[in-house]
Scaffold this active site. Structure first.
Site, PDB file in Angstrom:
ATOM      1  N   THR B 322      20.363  10.640 -22.351  1.00  0.00           N
ATOM      2  CA  THR B 322      20.267   9.471 -21.454  1.00  0.00           C
ATOM      3  C   THR B 322      21.143   9.687 -20.224  1.00  0.00           C
ATOM      4  O   THR B 322      20.739   9.392 -19.096  1.00  0.00           O
ATOM      5  CB  THR B 322      20.720   8.186 -22.185  1.00  0.00           C
ATOM      6  OG1 THR B 322      19.914   8.037 -23.354  1.00  0.00           O
ATOM      7  CG2 THR B 322      20.573   6.950 -21.302  1.00  0.00           C
ATOM      8  N   GLY B 323      22.334  10.205 -20.452  1.00  0.00           N
ATOM      9  CA  GLY B 323      23.226  10.472 -19.324  1.00  0.00           C
ATOM     10  C   GLY B 323      22.619  11.500 -18.382  1.00  0.00           C
ATOM     11  O   GLY B 323      22.556  11.284 -17.173  1.00  0.00           O
ATOM     12  N   TRP B 325      19.595  12.288 -17.960  1.00  0.00           N
ATOM     13  CA  TRP B 325      18.396  11.778 -17.286  1.00  0.00           C
ATOM     14  C   TRP B 325      18.771  11.171 -15.928  1.00  0.00           C
ATOM     15  O   TRP B 325      18.026  11.280 -14.964  1.00  0.00           O
ATOM     16  CB  TRP B 325      17.718  10.707 -18.159  1.00  0.00           C
ATOM     17  CG  TRP B 325      16.453  10.170 -17.552  1.00  0.00           C
ATOM     18  CD1 TRP B 325      15.198  10.647 -17.734  1.00  0.00           C
ATOM     19  CD2 TRP B 325      16.325   9.053 -16.656  1.00  0.00           C
ATOM     20  NE1 TRP B 325      14.294   9.918 -17.013  1.00  0.00           N
ATOM     21  CE2 TRP B 325      14.960   8.931 -16.334  1.00  0.00           C
ATOM     22  CE3 TRP B 325      17.227   8.155 -16.096  1.00  0.00           C
ATOM     23  CZ2 TRP B 325      14.475   7.934 -15.485  1.00  0.00           C
ATOM     24  CZ3 TRP B 325      16.748   7.169 -15.232  1.00  0.00           C
ATOM     25  CH2 TRP B 325      15.383   7.071 -14.948  1.00  0.00           C
ATOM     26  N   HIS B 326      19.966  10.573 -15.871  1.00  0.00           N
ATOM     27  CA  HIS B 326      20.385   9.907 -14.632  1.00  0.00           C
ATOM     28  C   HIS B 326      20.850  10.888 -13.562  1.00  0.00           C
ATOM     29  O   HIS B 326      20.959  10.512 -12.391  1.00  0.00           O
ATOM     30  CB  HIS B 326      21.499   8.889 -14.918  1.00  0.00           C
ATOM     31  CG  HIS B 326      21.008   7.668 -15.632  1.00  0.00           C
ATOM     32  ND1 HIS B 326      20.856   7.631 -16.992  1.00  0.00           N
ATOM     33  CD2 HIS B 326      20.602   6.464 -15.177  1.00  0.00           C
ATOM     34  CE1 HIS B 326      20.396   6.441 -17.345  1.00  0.00           C
ATOM     35  NE2 HIS B 326      20.221   5.716 -16.260  1.00  0.00           N
ATOM     36  N   GLY B 327      21.151  12.101 -13.943  1.00  0.00           N
ATOM     37  CA  GLY B 327      21.582  13.070 -12.938  1.00  0.00           C
ATOM     38  C   GLY B 327      22.058  14.342 -13.599  1.00  0.00           C
ATOM     39  O   GLY B 327      22.615  14.303 -14.705  1.00  0.00           O
TER      40      GLY B 327
END
Lengths: 374, 473
Positions: B322-323, B325-327
């Site tokens: 998830t982390g 995915w954000h960058g």
């Protein structure tokens, strides 16, 4: 049916607004400049294949459409009004209002900027005019009188003064805070008002040992209404226009300004700037605005004394008040000319035994951000 | 082209809406086909405008997924043994562009650092929206494999699903199953146009009038050398609120646009800052992403129906992803893992204890943890995290500069804090509970929304700070 129309009204109204805005913009001719913002507005980009594929055409188009949006200034005023009165912001893009004046937040003291400035003027003194009597006069920003008393952050002027006083080498230093107050500056602009700084001119002339101090009672005030300064444009708030006043006496009227870059001549007050469509600032009537190198000669001079002034835009309105005391004043703006080539264009030794005096005349904002000096 | 820009608002949107509404007057199959064609062309133009060259990449991915979908469906129908391997292959093929364009530099930099080698970085620009459309495509393939949806045999409809401009660049992540029917049949009406426009303008106002102005405050903080603890905490609050109003504003605009064009997109945010635990926060924050990871990664890995150790492992893997995915940077990985650890601890250790605390205290603890998380999120790499967090507890408590900006932005902070809670909705409900109030709201609504649209235009025309925060996603 009535209920339906009410239900649909949001959609219809908003689509009408968006479509109306588009049609209005298409039908409105593009403007070249925004006088209030004092900048050129983006124009329609050319749709070359390379520009489209790189995306620069799209970016430029978005910028153009934003710049040329109809009623731009009214929208800017609406935003500024909301910013100040609804959100209760203390400043809009760094511009704040206090005591009837617009001021601009300058941030903290930049000690490295001050050090760079000192190195610059000390080097110039040592290399170009070691024999000249040299002076540094520092003009306080309008913030000095407005910011702190009204709760706005400001730079540490005391530290700047002591850094300058201790850092100059063979240069006499003074700051001009005791000669000025907030109302000596335009309410809508960064600059000081010429009619309010005759005492500054007189004090500087006396300090530098000049002769023939002008008799201000013989000077005539010439008023031009409708001046809106740079802070007015940036703040986008409704503020009343001001008058630009220029003082004329015999010397100021007869003096000739040679603009060395273009090899053209004007008077110390260049009223053609008022009708020049390329000029966005009425303050440019003083010495024709920003210029790298200028030489002012005074045919009515009563002595052969010369002065060389390293200056910023504050000097434009002050120098015409000082020309009466000199036969020639050379003006150098280091924002536009590299100090390394000055020796080729300026005679720092003067004629015969008349070694010119040198004055560094800068406002605190330039000193704090002196990396722009070449 | 961003939703909160003059080009989109005053050119793209009205033109597309007018053409779309015009063809919507045609009933039956022709009407639907034309509506889909208008939306598809508009969506491809929208993407081309922002990413002229990467449009080909997106079309290539759509073409590949369309083909893989047909083959996978065939293998499912014939109960072929190749179904599993082919499904795995199709997921891998879908992920390749995301990995290459988004993570190649990050991975190579890590390898270079760990092994002391000098593998050159490809330095590819990240195609906007690639994370969103990749996840949407994966939902199509996975749901197809699980038999939850039927294969899409029309390439134009699959292309419309993937490229649909309202949700293409900033979400919400719309699963194929959620719009499968609407691709074939949907209602377009002035009632939906009004409802959608209302949601869109509210989202636009959240983005332009609140998030961008908070972003302005964040820029001031980043440019300040004076700092101080008060300033740092204000910054933490500003970053958190900016991200919420920006992201939820974009989601509102996307949902509103979807409504105008006859689609029903899932909600993405539900007052995340009123939560009293991290578990609750993630039930309210970026819900479509959380749901995606839950359904397509966490549960297939066994979820919580495995040993405790593996469960903890599952949580950390999901939150690490998830982390990332954000960058593609370490701070994003740490941000995800930070939540993974907090959620694990909540579930295994202090969750029960937390429930015994007074609500206000639970809320305060959670908010502080969330603000810290957004400082990690907002940092420039690993070194920035230390700087941001250290500022919260070191230096002068209060500086003149921090007091000035508190005074200057105080009203905005108050509006943003209240706007992030259900209070405005509650007030509106109260007003509408009386007949007069209801009438007043009905009459005032179009005027207020048109006023908001004009005000947003004023902020945009003035060239105010208008960042696009999703360029890393």
């Amino acid at each position: 049916m009535k209920k339906k129309w009410i239900e649909w009204s949001t959609g219809i109204l908003c689509v009408a607004l968006l479509t109306g805005g588009m049609i209005w913009q298409i039908l409105t001719p593009d403007e070249a400049i925004s006088k209030a913002e004092r900048r050129k507005l983006d124009q329609m980009p050319k749709a070359a294949a390379e520009a489209v594929l790189s995306g620069s055409f799209m970016t430029d188009t978005e910028s153009w459409l934003q710049d040329q949006f109809p009623m731009r200034q009214s929208f800017r005023q609406l935003k500024a009004w909301t910013w100040y009165h609804v959100l209760q912001m203390q400043d809009n893009q760094g511009i704040y209002l206090a005591d009837g004046h617009a001021g601009k937040l300058t941030g903290e003291l930049n000690e490295s900027g001050v050090t760079y400035f000192l190195n610059k003027i000390n080097t110039l003194k040592t290399t170009l005019f070691p024999q000249s009597d040299t002076y540094l006069a520092v003009i306080p920003s309008k913030n000095y009188y407005l910011a702190a008393p009204n709760g706005y952050p400001d730079m540490d002027y005391e530290t700047m003064w002591s850094m300058l006083e201790e850092g100059v080498n063979g240069i006499e230093f003074r700051e001009l805070t005791n000669l000025l107050e907030a109302d000596d500056y335009y309410r809508t602009d960064i600059h000081w008002r010429q009619e309010a700084i005759t005492d500054v001119a007189e004090s500087l002339l006396t300090w530098m040992g000049a002769e023939n101090i002008p008799d201000w009672s013989s000077y005539e005030e010439n008023r031009i209404p409708g001046f809106y300064g740079s802070y007015y444009g940036q703040a986008a708030l409704p503020m009343e226009g001001e008058e630009i006043v220029y003082l004329t006496g015999t010397a100021a009227e007869q003096a000739v300004v040679l603009h060395m870059e273009t090899n053209t001549k004007t008077g110390v007050y260049d009223l053609a700037k008022l009708t020049d469509p390329r000029s966005v600032d009425m303050y440019d009537i003083y010495l024709s605005g920003a210029d790298a190198l200028q030489v002012i000669t005074n045919p009515a001079a009563k002595n052969r004394k010369e002065l060389i002034v390293f200056r910023d835009s504050f000097g434009s309105s002050l120098i015409p008040l000082m020309i009466e005391s000199y036969s020639k004043i050379t003006l150098i703006d280091l924002r536009y000319v590299n100090s390394a080539v000055l020796g080729q264009y300026v005679n720092f030794k003067g004629m015969g035994r008349n070694v010119p005096d040198v004055l560094f005349l800068y406002n605190t904002e330039i000193i704090n951000d002196s990396f722009i000096l070449k | 082209m961003v939703f909160s820009g003059i080009t989109f608002l005053y050119y793209f949107l009205p033109v597309v809406l007018i053409v779309y509404l015009a063809v919507s007057m045609l009933r039956g199959r022709v009407g639907l086909e034309l509506r889909n064609a208008v939306l598809l062309l508009a969506s491809l133009f929208f993407y081309f405008w922002g990413e002229p060259v990467y449009l080909l990449l997106m079309l290539g991915v759509i073409g590949a997924v369309y083909g893989m979908g047909l083959i996978l469906d065939r293998l499912i129908q014939t109960e072929s043994r190749l179904r599993g391997p082919f499904f795995a292959l199709s997921v891998a093929v879908t992920l390749i562009p995301l990995i290459v364009f988004k993570y190649a530099d990050f991975l190579i930099r890590a390898v270079n650092s760990w092994f002391g080698v000098q593998v050159p970085l490809p330095g590819l620009a990240l195609p906007v929206g690639i994370s969103f459309y990749t996840f949407q495509i994966l939902s199509y393939l996975i749901d197809l494999n699980w038999g939850r949806i039927r294969v899409q045999k029309r390439p134009d409809r699959l292309a419309l699903y993937v490229s649909l401009f309202p949700q293409l660049i900033a979400g919400p992540i719309v699963r194929y199953a959620e719009v499968e029917k609407e691709l074939k049949e949907r209602e377009t009406s002035l009632t939906r146009l009004s409802a959608g426009m209302e949601r869109f303008v509210i989202g636009l106002a959240k983005k332009v009038l609140i998030a961008n102005v908070l972003g302005d405050f964040c820029s001031v903080y980043r440019g300040s050398t004076e700092g101080g603890m008060l300033f740092a905490w204000l910054y933490a609050a500003a970053v958190s609120l900016q991200l919420y109003f920006d992201f939820s504003g974009y989601s509102d605009m996307a949902i509103g646009l979807g409504t105008m064009f006859g689609f029903t997109f899932p909600e993405n945010f539900r007052y995340p800052f009123i939560c009293r635990s991290i578990t609750e926060f993630w039930r309210r924050w970026h819900m479509t992403l959380g749901g995606w990871f839950r359904d397509y990664v966490y549960i297939p890995m066994g979820g919580n129906r495995v040993s405790k150790l593996r469960w903890m492992g599952n949580l950390l893997v999901v939150w690490g992803l998830t982390g990332l995915w954000h960058g593609a940077d370490w701070n994003f990985l740490l941000w995800g893992l930070y939540f993974g650890v907090l959620l694990t601890c909540e579930k295994l250790f202090w969750g029960k204890l937390l429930e015994k605390l007074p609500s206000v205290l639970r809320w305060m603890i959670t908010i502080v943890l969330i603000m810290v998380s957004f400082l990690i999120f907002d940092s420039e790499g690993i070194s920035g995290i230390g700087t941001n967090l250290k500022a919260l507890v070191s230096g002068k408590a209060v500086t003149a500069e921090s007091l000035y900006y508190l005074r200057s932005y105080g009203v905005l902070f108050a509006i943003a804090a209240a706007g992030a809670t259900p209070v405005p909705a509650w007030c509106m409900k109260k007003i509408r509970s009386s007949a007069i109030g209801e009438q007043l709201v009905i009459l005032a609504r179009p005027v207020v929304l048109a006023g908001l649209l004009i005000l947003c235009t004023a902020f945009l025309v003035d060239g105010s700070f208008n960042p696009f925060l999703y360029f890393r996603f």
